[in-house]
Design an enzyme around this catalytic site. Structure first.
Site, PDB file in Angstrom:
ATOM      1  CB  VAL A 122      -0.983  -0.004   1.203  1.00  0.00           C
ATOM      2  CG1 VAL A 122      -1.829  -1.278   1.188  1.00  0.00           C
ATOM      3  CG2 VAL A 122      -0.267   0.140   2.525  1.00  0.00           C
ATOM      4  CB  SER A 151      10.921   2.431  -0.789  1.00  0.00           C
ATOM      5  OG  SER A 151       9.950   2.074  -1.724  1.00  0.00           O
ATOM      6  CG  HIS A 172      12.725  -2.726  -1.346  1.00  0.00           C
ATOM      7  ND1 HIS A 172      13.893  -2.030  -1.509  1.00  0.00           N
ATOM      8  CD2 HIS A 172      11.759  -1.977  -1.917  1.00  0.00           C
ATOM      9  CE1 HIS A 172      13.642  -0.898  -2.164  1.00  0.00           C
ATOM     10  NE2 HIS A 172      12.357  -0.852  -2.424  1.00  0.00           N
ATOM     11  CG  ASN A 222      15.845   2.923  -2.760  1.00  0.00           C
ATOM     12  OD1 ASN A 222      16.258   2.889  -3.917  1.00  0.00           O
ATOM     13  ND2 ASN A 222      14.593   2.614  -2.447  1.00  0.00           N
TER      14      ASN A 222
HETATM   15  N1  NAD Z   1       6.778   2.472  -7.225  1.00  0.00           N
HETATM   16  C1  NAD Z   1       8.003   2.032  -7.004  1.00  0.00           C
HETATM   17  O1  NAD Z   1       8.895   2.215  -7.835  1.00  0.00           O
HETATM   18  C2  NAD Z   1       8.312   1.272  -5.742  1.00  0.00           C
HETATM   19  C3  NAD Z   1       9.456   0.472  -5.701  1.00  0.00           C
HETATM   20  C4  NAD Z   1       9.710  -0.281  -4.561  1.00  0.00           C
HETATM   21  C5  NAD Z   1       8.861  -0.198  -3.476  1.00  0.00           C
HETATM   22  N2  NAD Z   1       7.759   0.619  -3.521  1.00  0.00           N
HETATM   23  C6  NAD Z   1       6.881   0.641  -2.355  1.00  0.00           C
HETATM   24  O2  NAD Z   1       5.740  -0.136  -2.628  1.00  0.00           O
HETATM   25  C7  NAD Z   1       4.618   0.399  -1.929  1.00  0.00           C
HETATM   26  C8  NAD Z   1       3.497   0.650  -2.921  1.00  0.00           C
HETATM   27  O3  NAD Z   1       3.935   1.563  -3.888  1.00  0.00           O
HETATM   28  P1  NAD Z   1       3.192   1.728  -5.298  1.00  0.00           P
HETATM   29  O4  NAD Z   1       4.089   2.536  -6.146  1.00  0.00           O
HETATM   30  O5  NAD Z   1       2.729   0.411  -5.775  1.00  0.00           O
HETATM   31  O6  NAD Z   1       1.914   2.616  -4.878  1.00  0.00           O
HETATM   32  P2  NAD Z   1       0.549   2.832  -5.651  1.00  0.00           P
HETATM   33  O7  NAD Z   1       0.029   4.126  -5.242  1.00  0.00           O
HETATM   34  O8  NAD Z   1       0.709   2.535  -7.112  1.00  0.00           O
HETATM   35  O9  NAD Z   1      -0.405   1.676  -5.081  1.00  0.00           O
HETATM   36  C9  NAD Z   1      -0.834   1.614  -3.753  1.00  0.00           C
HETATM   37  C10 NAD Z   1      -2.183   0.906  -3.728  1.00  0.00           C
HETATM   38  O10 NAD Z   1      -2.531   0.588  -2.382  1.00  0.00           O
HETATM   39  C11 NAD Z   1      -3.921   0.688  -2.270  1.00  0.00           C
HETATM   40  N3  NAD Z   1      -4.310   0.818  -0.857  1.00  0.00           N
HETATM   41  C12 NAD Z   1      -4.183   1.912  -0.076  1.00  0.00           C
HETATM   42  N4  NAD Z   1      -4.655   1.641   1.172  1.00  0.00           N
HETATM   43  C13 NAD Z   1      -5.065   0.358   1.158  1.00  0.00           C
HETATM   44  C14 NAD Z   1      -5.647  -0.502   2.138  1.00  0.00           C
HETATM   45  N5  NAD Z   1      -5.904  -0.058   3.356  1.00  0.00           N
HETATM   46  N6  NAD Z   1      -5.930  -1.765   1.774  1.00  0.00           N
HETATM   47  C15 NAD Z   1      -5.693  -2.201   0.513  1.00  0.00           C
HETATM   48  N7  NAD Z   1      -5.146  -1.442  -0.453  1.00  0.00           N
HETATM   49  C16 NAD Z   1      -4.841  -0.175  -0.128  1.00  0.00           C
HETATM   50  C17 NAD Z   1      -4.296   1.893  -3.100  1.00  0.00           C
HETATM   51  O11 NAD Z   1      -5.660   1.896  -3.454  1.00  0.00           O
HETATM   52  C18 NAD Z   1      -3.348   1.755  -4.287  1.00  0.00           C
HETATM   53  O12 NAD Z   1      -3.958   1.066  -5.355  1.00  0.00           O
HETATM   54  C19 NAD Z   1       5.107   1.630  -1.193  1.00  0.00           C
HETATM   55  O13 NAD Z   1       5.461   1.280   0.114  1.00  0.00           O
HETATM   56  C20 NAD Z   1       6.340   2.009  -1.976  1.00  0.00           C
HETATM   57  O14 NAD Z   1       7.279   2.736  -1.223  1.00  0.00           O
HETATM   58  C21 NAD Z   1       7.464   1.334  -4.637  1.00  0.00           C
END
Ligand code: NAD
Length: 419
Positions: A122, A151, A172, A222
Site C-alpha cells: 500500500v 522502500s 523490497h 536506495n
Molecule cells: N513504485 C516504485 O517504484 C516502488 C518500488 C519499490 C517499493 N515501492 C513501495 O511499494 C509500496 C506501494 O507503492 P506503489 O508505487 O505500488 O503505490 P501505488 O500508489 O501505485 O499503489 C498503492 C495501492 O494501495 C492501495 N491501498 C491503499 N490503502 C489500502 C488498504 N488499506 N488496503 C488495501 N489497499 C490499499 C491503493 O488503493 C493503491 O492502489 C510503497 O510502500 C512504496 O514505497 C514502490
C-alpha cells in the site's frame, strides 16, 4: 571509459550472487515453511507486479484492495502485461489464462486468512502500514509470514504493531516488479530464522535474486542511491549541465543517468500538486508541466521515439535556482562528476558493511547489478572500488570535501580491499 571487463569481474558476479542467497548465521537444516497461497495488499504499481511473480510460478494469489476502481485497474494491468508477454512469444495464451485463474481479486481483508505469505504494497505511509499490520495480525493464520514492500520505512516499527514480530520482514521488490530481478529481503531485529530462510528459498522460484539487508533508511540500494542523488543535485547548482551528468554515467556503462531516470519514473511522483509552491528544481519542472517521458518533456524534451534532447527551459530553471541560491558557477570536469557521483556511493557501501547492514561486499554488488543497472564490466560497485583503489577513493572524497567513513579509511590505510 573502458567497457572491457575488469579481471575476474564475471566470476565475481556469479560467486557473489550465489553467496548472497546464503544467510550465514541461520543454522543449516532450518525447517522451511510451505508457501502454497499468497496474499498481496494493494493492487497499484507494485502490488500488481508482485502478484504476477507468484501467478507465473503457479502459486495462487489473493489480491486485496481498498477501492473497487483501483482493484479493477490493477487486475486489468496484470492481464495487459501478460498479454504483452504472449505477443513477445514468452507465454502462450493458455498459460496466461492459467495464471489469471490463479488470481482472486477482493476488497475484503478477511480473504487473506488462508495465505501462507502476505505482502503489503500500500502507500508509503507509516501510519497506514502500522494499521494494516495490526489488522493483518488479527486475520492472518498462525505461522503466516507478513512482509512489507516498503522502500524506506522501519520494518521493526511495523513488526511492533503485531503480536508476532518473528513473522515480519521486508520484501523490497523493484519496479517493474514482474521484471526486475532484485529482491532485498529486510531482516528485522526479531525476524525468525524459519521466516527468513523461507523467503530466501522462495526468491529463485519466482525468478528473483535475493539479498539480505538490515533495517536502515533505504536499505542497501536506495541508501547508496541517495548519496548519488545528493551529488547530482549539488553538481547542477555548481554549474554542471544536467545532461553532462547523465552522460558521465552512460559512458561508465549505466543504462541511464539520474535525470533520465527521473524522467522515466515521473518527476511528479510524490509531488504536492501545487504549481505555485516551488522550492526545488523538481517542483519547478512539475509546475512547468515537465513531468517526464509520459508528458513528452521533463528534464529533457522527448520526440515520438522517446529520444531525449536537452531543454533550454530546463537549463533556465536550473540556472535561476543556482542564481537565487547565490551559487557561483564553474566548469566541472567529467572526472570530477564521475568521482562525486560514484565515490560517495562506495563510502556509503563501506558504512553499510561496517554497520553489518549487508553481510558482505559481494551482496552490495549483487544489489546494484540486479536492481539499478550498475554495469557488469565493473563487477559491481565494491568490486570496482577495489580495482579503482581504496586509497584513491579516500583521496578523491577528501579533495571534494566529502565524508570519509572511518571503516573505508582504515581499509585504505591497511592496503586492504572489500572483496
Ligand atoms: N513504485 C516504485 O517504484 C516502488 C518500488 C519499490 C517499493 N515501492 C513501495 O511499494 C509500496 C506501494 O507503492 P506503489 O508505487 O505500488 O503505490 P501505488 O500508489 O501505485 O499503489 C498503492 C495501492 O494501495 C492501495 N491501498 C491503499 N490503502 C489500502 C488498504 N488499506 N488496503 C488495501 N489497499 C490499499 C491503493 O488503493 C493503491 O492502489 C510503497 O510502500 C512504496 O514505497 C514502490
Amino acid at each position: 571509459m573502458t567497457s572491457e571487463a575488469l579481471p575476474g569481474a564475471k566470476e565475481h558476479i556469479e560467486t557473489a550472487r550465489a553467496r548472497a542467497a546464503k544467510v550465514d548465521d541461520i543454522p543449516a537444516g532450518t525447517a522451511l515453511k510451505p508457501i502454497r497461497q499468497v496474499g498481496v495488499l494493494g493492487a497499484g504499481t507494485m502490488g500488481g507486479g508482485i502478484a504476477m511473480n507468484f501467478l507465473t510460478a503457479g502459486i495462487p494469489v489473493t489480491i486485496v484492495e481498498a477501492e473497487q476502481a483501483n482493484l479493477d485497474r490493477g487486475v486489468a494491468t496484470i492481464r495487459r502485461n501478460y498479454e504483452n508477454t504472449t505477443k513477445r512469444g514468452k507465454m502462450t495464451a493458455d498459460e496466461v489464462e492459467a495464471a489469471m485463474t490463479r488470481l482472486t481479486p477482493s476488497l475484503h481483508f478477511d480473504d487473506l486468512a488462508q495465505a501462507d505469505l502476505v505482502i503489503e504494497a500500500v502507500y508509503e505511509n507509516m501510519d497506514l502500514k502500522k494499521d494494516i499490520f495490526a489488522r493483518l495480525d488479527k486475520v492472518a493464520k498462525p505461522g503466516a509470514i507478513l512482509a512489507s514492500n516498503t522502500s524506506y520505512l522501519n520494518v521493526d516499527e511495523i513488526a511492533a504493531e503485531t503480536s508476532r514480530p518473528e513473522a515480519v520482514l521486508g520484501m523490497h521488490f523493484f519496479s517493474p516488479a514482474n521484471i526486475m530481478k532484485l529482491l532485498e529481503v529486510v531482516r528485522g531485529a526479531k525476524t525468525g530464522d524459519a521466516e527468513l530462510a523461507t523467503v530466501m528459498d522462495l526468491a529463485p522460484r519466482i525468478g528473483k535474486v535475493a539479498v539480505v539487508s538490515g533495517v536502515c533508511h533505504g536499505f542497501i540500494g536506495n541508501r547508496m542511491l541517495a548519496k548519488r542523488s545528493e551529488q547530482s543535485q549539488a553538481l547542477l547548482m555548481e554549474g554542471a549541465a544536467y545532461d553532462a551528468v547523465d552522460d558521465v554515467l552512460l559512458e561508465f556503462g549505466f543504462p541511464m543517468g539520474p535525470f533520465q531516470m527521473g524522467d522515466l519514473a515521473g518527476n511528479d511522483v510524490g509531488w504536492h500538486r501545487d504549481p505555485t509552491r516551488v522550492e526545488t528544481i523538481r517542483e519547478a519542472l512539475c509546475a512547468a508541466g515537465r513531468f517526464g517521458q509520459k508528458a513528452g518533456k521533463g528534464w529533457y524534451d522527448y520526440d515520438d521515439n522517446r529520444q531525449r534532447t536537452p531543454s533550454d527551459e530546463t537549463r533556465k530553471i536550473v540556472a535561476d535556482f543556482a542564481a537565487r541560491a547565490g551559487k557561483p558557477q564553474r566548469q566541472i570536469s567529467k572526472e570530477e562528476i564521475r568521482e562525486r557521483l560514484l565515490y560517495p556511493m562506495i563510502n556509503e557501501g563501506a558504512k553499510i558493511l561496517d554497520e553489518g547492514m549487508a553481510q558482505r561486499a559481494g551482496d552490495i554488488d549483487t544489489v546494484w547489478l540486479n536492481g539499478y543497472g550498475w554495469p557488469a564490466w565493473t563487477g559491481g560497485p565494491m568490486y570496482w572500488a577495489d580495482h579503482e583503489g581504496l586509497g584513491k577513493i579516500v583521496a578523491g572524497l577528501e579533495k571534494h570535501g566529502l565524508e570519509v567513513s572511518p571503516y573505508l579509511r582504515r581499509k585504505a590505510e591497511a592496503g586492504e580491499t572489500f572483496n
